[in-house]
Design an enzyme around this catalytic site. Structure first.
Site, PDB file in Angstrom:
ATOM      1  N   SER A 185       0.641  -1.202  -0.142  1.00 54.30           N
ATOM      2  CA  SER A 185      -0.007  -0.007  -0.030  1.00 54.30           C
ATOM      3  C   SER A 185       0.654   1.084  -0.059  1.00 54.30           C
ATOM      4  O   SER A 185       1.949   1.269   0.534  1.00 54.30           O
ATOM      5  CB  SER A 185      -1.047  -0.078   1.275  1.00 54.30           C
ATOM      6  OG  SER A 185      -1.245   1.167   1.590  1.00 54.30           O
ATOM      7  N   TYR A 188      -2.353  -0.992  10.675  1.00 57.63           N
ATOM      8  CA  TYR A 188      -2.128  -1.430   9.363  1.00 57.63           C
ATOM      9  C   TYR A 188      -1.270  -1.156   8.394  1.00 57.63           C
ATOM     10  O   TYR A 188      -0.521  -2.161   7.632  1.00 57.63           O
ATOM     11  CB  TYR A 188      -3.759  -0.744   8.753  1.00 57.63           C
ATOM     12  CG  TYR A 188      -3.741  -0.988   7.187  1.00 57.63           C
ATOM     13  CD1 TYR A 188      -3.929  -2.473   6.593  1.00 57.63           C
ATOM     14  CD2 TYR A 188      -3.400  -0.032   6.281  1.00 57.63           C
ATOM     15  CE1 TYR A 188      -4.273  -2.564   5.340  1.00 57.63           C
ATOM     16  CE2 TYR A 188      -3.509  -0.414   4.891  1.00 57.63           C
ATOM     17  CZ  TYR A 188      -4.024  -1.581   4.432  1.00 57.63           C
ATOM     18  OH  TYR A 188      -4.007  -1.750   3.098  1.00 57.63           O
ATOM     19  N   LYS A 195       1.984  -3.672   6.547  1.00 54.37           N
ATOM     20  CA  LYS A 195       2.339  -3.829   5.129  1.00 54.37           C
ATOM     21  C   LYS A 195       3.998  -3.489   5.123  1.00 54.37           C
ATOM     22  O   LYS A 195       4.829  -4.244   4.278  1.00 54.37           O
ATOM     23  CB  LYS A 195       1.712  -2.701   4.252  1.00 54.37           C
ATOM     24  CG  LYS A 195       0.271  -3.023   4.216  1.00 54.37           C
ATOM     25  CD  LYS A 195       0.080  -4.054   3.455  1.00 54.37           C
ATOM     26  CE  LYS A 195      -1.200  -4.484   3.230  1.00 54.37           C
ATOM     27  NZ  LYS A 195      -1.980  -5.716   2.895  1.00 54.37           N
TER      28      LYS A 195
HETATM   29  P1  NAD Z   1     -11.309  -6.885   0.922  1.00 53.03           P
HETATM   30  O1  NAD Z   1     -11.507  -6.771   2.533  1.00 53.03           O
HETATM   31  O2  NAD Z   1     -12.211  -6.698   0.205  1.00 53.03           O
HETATM   32  O3  NAD Z   1     -10.588  -8.414   0.512  1.00 53.03           O
HETATM   33  C1  NAD Z   1      -9.850  -9.100   1.512  1.00 53.03           C
HETATM   34  C2  NAD Z   1     -10.176 -10.253   1.396  1.00 53.03           C
HETATM   35  O4  NAD Z   1      -9.224 -11.254   2.424  1.00 53.03           O
HETATM   36  C3  NAD Z   1     -11.603 -10.659   2.102  1.00 53.03           C
HETATM   37  O5  NAD Z   1     -12.260 -11.129   1.080  1.00 53.03           O
HETATM   38  C4  NAD Z   1     -11.172 -11.329   3.389  1.00 53.03           C
HETATM   39  O6  NAD Z   1     -12.665 -12.150   3.669  1.00 53.03           O
HETATM   40  C5  NAD Z   1     -10.003 -12.269   3.065  1.00 53.03           C
HETATM   41  N1  NAD Z   1      -9.348 -12.445   4.119  1.00 53.03           N
HETATM   42  C6  NAD Z   1      -8.943 -11.582   5.128  1.00 53.03           C
HETATM   43  N2  NAD Z   1      -8.161 -12.300   6.081  1.00 53.03           N
HETATM   44  C7  NAD Z   1      -8.234 -13.614   5.750  1.00 53.03           C
HETATM   45  C8  NAD Z   1      -7.887 -14.668   6.171  1.00 53.03           C
HETATM   46  N3  NAD Z   1      -6.973 -14.856   7.570  1.00 53.03           N
HETATM   47  N4  NAD Z   1      -7.843 -15.938   5.621  1.00 53.03           N
HETATM   48  C9  NAD Z   1      -8.588 -16.024   4.211  1.00 53.03           C
HETATM   49  N5  NAD Z   1      -8.942 -14.705   4.127  1.00 53.03           N
HETATM   50  C10 NAD Z   1      -8.788 -13.865   4.458  1.00 53.03           C
HETATM   51  O7  NAD Z   1      -9.912  -5.778   0.858  1.00 53.03           O
HETATM   52  P2  NAD Z   1      -9.359  -5.310  -0.740  1.00 53.03           P
HETATM   53  O8  NAD Z   1      -9.864  -3.883  -0.848  1.00 53.03           O
HETATM   54  O9  NAD Z   1      -9.495  -6.379  -1.790  1.00 53.03           O
HETATM   55  O10 NAD Z   1      -7.826  -5.366  -0.685  1.00 53.03           O
HETATM   56  C11 NAD Z   1      -7.021  -6.555  -0.777  1.00 53.03           C
HETATM   57  C12 NAD Z   1      -5.622  -6.320  -0.445  1.00 53.03           C
HETATM   58  O11 NAD Z   1      -4.998  -4.931  -1.082  1.00 53.03           O
HETATM   59  C13 NAD Z   1      -5.462  -6.122   1.049  1.00 53.03           C
HETATM   60  O12 NAD Z   1      -4.212  -6.676   1.425  1.00 53.03           O
HETATM   61  C14 NAD Z   1      -5.186  -4.581   1.467  1.00 53.03           C
HETATM   62  O13 NAD Z   1      -4.602  -4.371   2.411  1.00 53.03           O
HETATM   63  C15 NAD Z   1      -4.665  -4.101   0.143  1.00 53.03           C
HETATM   64  N6  NAD Z   1      -4.708  -2.791  -0.339  1.00 53.03           N
HETATM   65  C16 NAD Z   1      -6.112  -2.277  -0.256  1.00 53.03           C
HETATM   66  C17 NAD Z   1      -6.397  -0.956  -0.695  1.00 53.03           C
HETATM   67  C18 NAD Z   1      -8.064  -0.447  -0.881  1.00 53.03           C
HETATM   68  O14 NAD Z   1      -8.116   0.838  -0.604  1.00 53.03           O
HETATM   69  N7  NAD Z   1      -8.883  -1.464  -1.080  1.00 53.03           N
HETATM   70  C19 NAD Z   1      -5.252   0.065  -0.753  1.00 53.03           C
HETATM   71  C20 NAD Z   1      -4.200  -0.603  -0.644  1.00 53.03           C
HETATM   72  C21 NAD Z   1      -3.709  -2.189  -0.382  1.00 53.03           C
HETATM   73  C1  UD1 Z   2      -5.865   4.435   3.054  1.00 54.85           C
HETATM   74  C2  UD1 Z   2      -4.609   4.153   2.880  1.00 54.85           C
HETATM   75  C3  UD1 Z   2      -4.443   3.248   2.061  1.00 54.85           C
HETATM   76  C4  UD1 Z   2      -5.566   1.861   2.694  1.00 54.85           C
HETATM   77  C5  UD1 Z   2      -6.882   2.332   2.655  1.00 54.85           C
HETATM   78  C6  UD1 Z   2      -7.642   1.109   3.176  1.00 54.85           C
HETATM   79  C7  UD1 Z   2      -3.200   6.311   2.969  1.00 54.85           C
HETATM   80  C8  UD1 Z   2      -2.823   7.085   2.219  1.00 54.85           C
HETATM   81  N1  UD1 Z   2      -3.929   5.332   2.221  1.00 54.85           N
HETATM   82  O1  UD1 Z   2      -6.603   5.041   2.231  1.00 54.85           O
HETATM   83  O2  UD1 Z   2      -3.281   2.515   1.773  1.00 54.85           O
HETATM   84  O3  UD1 Z   2      -5.182   0.775   1.865  1.00 54.85           O
HETATM   85  O4  UD1 Z   2      -7.042   3.536   3.559  1.00 54.85           O
HETATM   86  O5  UD1 Z   2      -8.837   1.486   3.532  1.00 54.85           O
HETATM   87  O6  UD1 Z   2      -3.121   6.171   4.329  1.00 54.85           O
HETATM   88  N2  UD1 Z   2     -12.964  10.821   3.043  1.00 54.85           N
HETATM   89  C9  UD1 Z   2     -13.867  11.499   3.475  1.00 54.85           C
HETATM   90  N3  UD1 Z   2     -15.179  11.150   3.564  1.00 54.85           N
HETATM   91  C10 UD1 Z   2     -15.501   9.751   3.941  1.00 54.85           C
HETATM   92  C11 UD1 Z   2     -14.191   8.733   3.573  1.00 54.85           C
HETATM   93  C12 UD1 Z   2     -13.167   9.275   3.167  1.00 54.85           C
HETATM   94  O7  UD1 Z   2     -13.879  12.960   3.376  1.00 54.85           O
HETATM   95  O8  UD1 Z   2     -16.493   9.240   4.339  1.00 54.85           O
HETATM   96  C13 UD1 Z   2     -11.567  11.116   2.616  1.00 54.85           C
HETATM   97  C14 UD1 Z   2     -10.578  10.824   3.694  1.00 54.85           C
HETATM   98  O9  UD1 Z   2     -10.525  11.721   4.586  1.00 54.85           O
HETATM   99  C15 UD1 Z   2      -9.245  10.851   2.606  1.00 54.85           C
HETATM  100  C16 UD1 Z   2     -10.138  10.444   1.296  1.00 54.85           C
HETATM  101  O10 UD1 Z   2     -11.347  10.723   1.592  1.00 54.85           O
HETATM  102  O11 UD1 Z   2      -8.839  12.234   2.564  1.00 54.85           O
HETATM  103  C17 UD1 Z   2      -9.786   9.139   0.919  1.00 54.85           C
HETATM  104  O12 UD1 Z   2     -10.259   8.164   2.054  1.00 54.85           O
HETATM  105  P1  UD1 Z   2     -10.241   6.680   1.925  1.00 54.85           P
HETATM  106  O13 UD1 Z   2     -10.745   6.259   0.688  1.00 54.85           O
HETATM  107  O14 UD1 Z   2     -10.796   6.096   3.176  1.00 54.85           O
HETATM  108  O15 UD1 Z   2      -8.725   6.166   1.649  1.00 54.85           O
HETATM  109  P2  UD1 Z   2      -7.301   6.463   2.253  1.00 54.85           P
HETATM  110  O16 UD1 Z   2      -7.647   6.867   3.741  1.00 54.85           O
HETATM  111  O17 UD1 Z   2      -6.698   7.475   1.470  1.00 54.85           O
END
Ligand code: NAD
Ligand code: UD1
Length: 342
Positions: A127, A152, A156
């Protein structure tokens, strides 16, 4: 490419879109997801798009026996994409132990199994939060890793280090993909972001406010030192993120490691403010959103967006979707979901 890939967290948001993209690129996919943060209805969406039923191991990857069982059944897995993790920044601050236990134990069990079963090609979901408050924007892969802003983000950072150390110890072929802000949905509106609880992320909060499921969006802070006072992020379409994973695996499977890097940023490369997201959403979907300005949210960085040049050049990957596409597809998905649930 008819290789078999294990996708952990394949029922989740990014995982499910990646499963679709992998299948469409000829990979055979096996999923491992305990459904702790997702809904099995997602598999129906995957099947409707690809025509394939995907096998899922529904155990907890933090349990070593669950992981071994996967590789005992599928010793011919050619690559692993490890998405499974908890991802909510705020929750991790309240429940740090839960985050370290789930995210790190799952990773350790998978890495141990890679060694035991002689598996290679490990792609890790990292991330942009590993950069903390970056000194210079756009942030590139050489930027220093700052103190993590949350447990969190710390999972990572530690995860990346553990994988690097495994590589040093026994040549594990790996890639670390650092996502910025994935958003949007598959163009079919058959899969999309499906939070199991009240959404925490901006885009699903916007779409659920637009359909009336949530009453009002709070914009967290309008007094930041940015042009309009709201935070800046790098929103990237989830299908572009999915395609980058397919490209990463193809690269790992076909090219020597001297021709690619270990770490890639996956972002659109452009910063957009929260207010811009709201206004663009209103414009392209023809909707007035009910929103207000609220207090800053703890743990938010002010502005971050990434340099994606390395991924574009070395992974043979390009962005196909715009900011508008993200906000349009996310809304289409939300509307389809609402109609289905009525
Ligand atoms: P998500 O929560 O939708 O998907 C994660 C999946 O992993 C879920 O389906 C959950 O049931 C499964 N899971 C969690 N723990 C588990 C375990 N112990 N055993 C088996 N399954 C398990 O999340 P996402 O948005 O798809 O994110 C996927 C990955 O990307 C994560 O590692 C997250 O940290 C990373 N990531 C997400 C974002 C974002 O904003 N969505 C940003 C940066 C990194
Ligand atoms: C963060 C992490 C990202 C992580 C993700 C998972 C950072 C830079 N990024 O994303 O790596 O994987 O969380 O959840 O830390 N916001 C509002 N109102 C809302 C929701 C969000 O104003 O109801 C704003 C937040 O303050 C932020 C932006 O929208 O400024 C994006 O927020 P969000 O979608 O939660 O993602 P990050 O926090 O950037």
């Amino acid at each position: 490419m008819d290789k078999k890939v294990l996708v952990t967290g394949g029922c989740g948001y990014i995982g499910s879109h990646t499963v679709v993209d992998l299948i469409e690129n000829g990979f055979e996919v096996v999923v491992a997801d305990n459904l702790s943060r997702s809904n099995p209805v997602v598999f129906e969406g995957i099947e409707a798009i690809t025509g394939r039923k995907v096998e899922n191991f529904a155990g907890d990857l933090a349990e070593p026996a669950v992981v071994s069982a996967i590789f005992e059944k599928h010793p011919d897995i050619a690559g692993i994409i490890h998405f499974a993790a908890y991802k909510m920044v705020g929750e991790s601050v309240l429940e740090p132990y839960m985050y370290y236990r789930n995210n790190l134990n799952s990773l350790l069990n998978l890495l141990e199994a890679c060694k035991q079963f002689g598996l290679q090609n490990f792609v890790f979901s990292s991330s942009c939060s590993v950069y903390g408050n970056a000194d210079a924007l756009p942030v590139n892969e050489n930027a220093p890793i700052k103190d993590a802003e949350s447990p969190y983000a710390h999972t990572k950072q530690i995860g990346e280090q553990i994988i690097e150390q495994c590589n040093a110890a026994y040549d594990l072929n790996y890639m670390l993909l650092r996502y910025f802000n994935p958003a949007g949905a598959h163009p079919s509106a058959l899969i999309g972001e499906l939070p199991i609880d009240r959404p925490q992320n901006l885009v699903p909060y916007i779409t659920k406010t637009a359909t009336g499921e949530l009453e009002q969006l709070s914009i967290f802070g309008n007094d930041y030192p940015t042009e309009d006072g709201t935070c800046i992020r790098d929103y990237i379409h989830v299908m572009d993120i999915a395609a980058a994973h397919t490209a990463a695996l193809k690269t790992m499977l076909t090219k020597p490691s001297s021709e690619w890097s270990r770490v890639y940023n996956l972002g659109a490369g452009e910063g957009k403010s929260v207010l811009e997201a709201v206004q663009t959403f209103e414009k392209i979907n023809g909707i007035k959103l009910n929103y207000r300005f609220a207090e800053r949210r703890a743990g938010d960085v002010i502005a971050i967006y990434g340099d994606n040049k390395k991924a574009r050049e070395e992974l043979n990957w390009e962005l196909k979707y715009s900011f508008e596409d993200i906000l349009k597809s996310a809304y289409d998905w939300e509307v389809a979901l609402k109609e289905k649930n009525q």
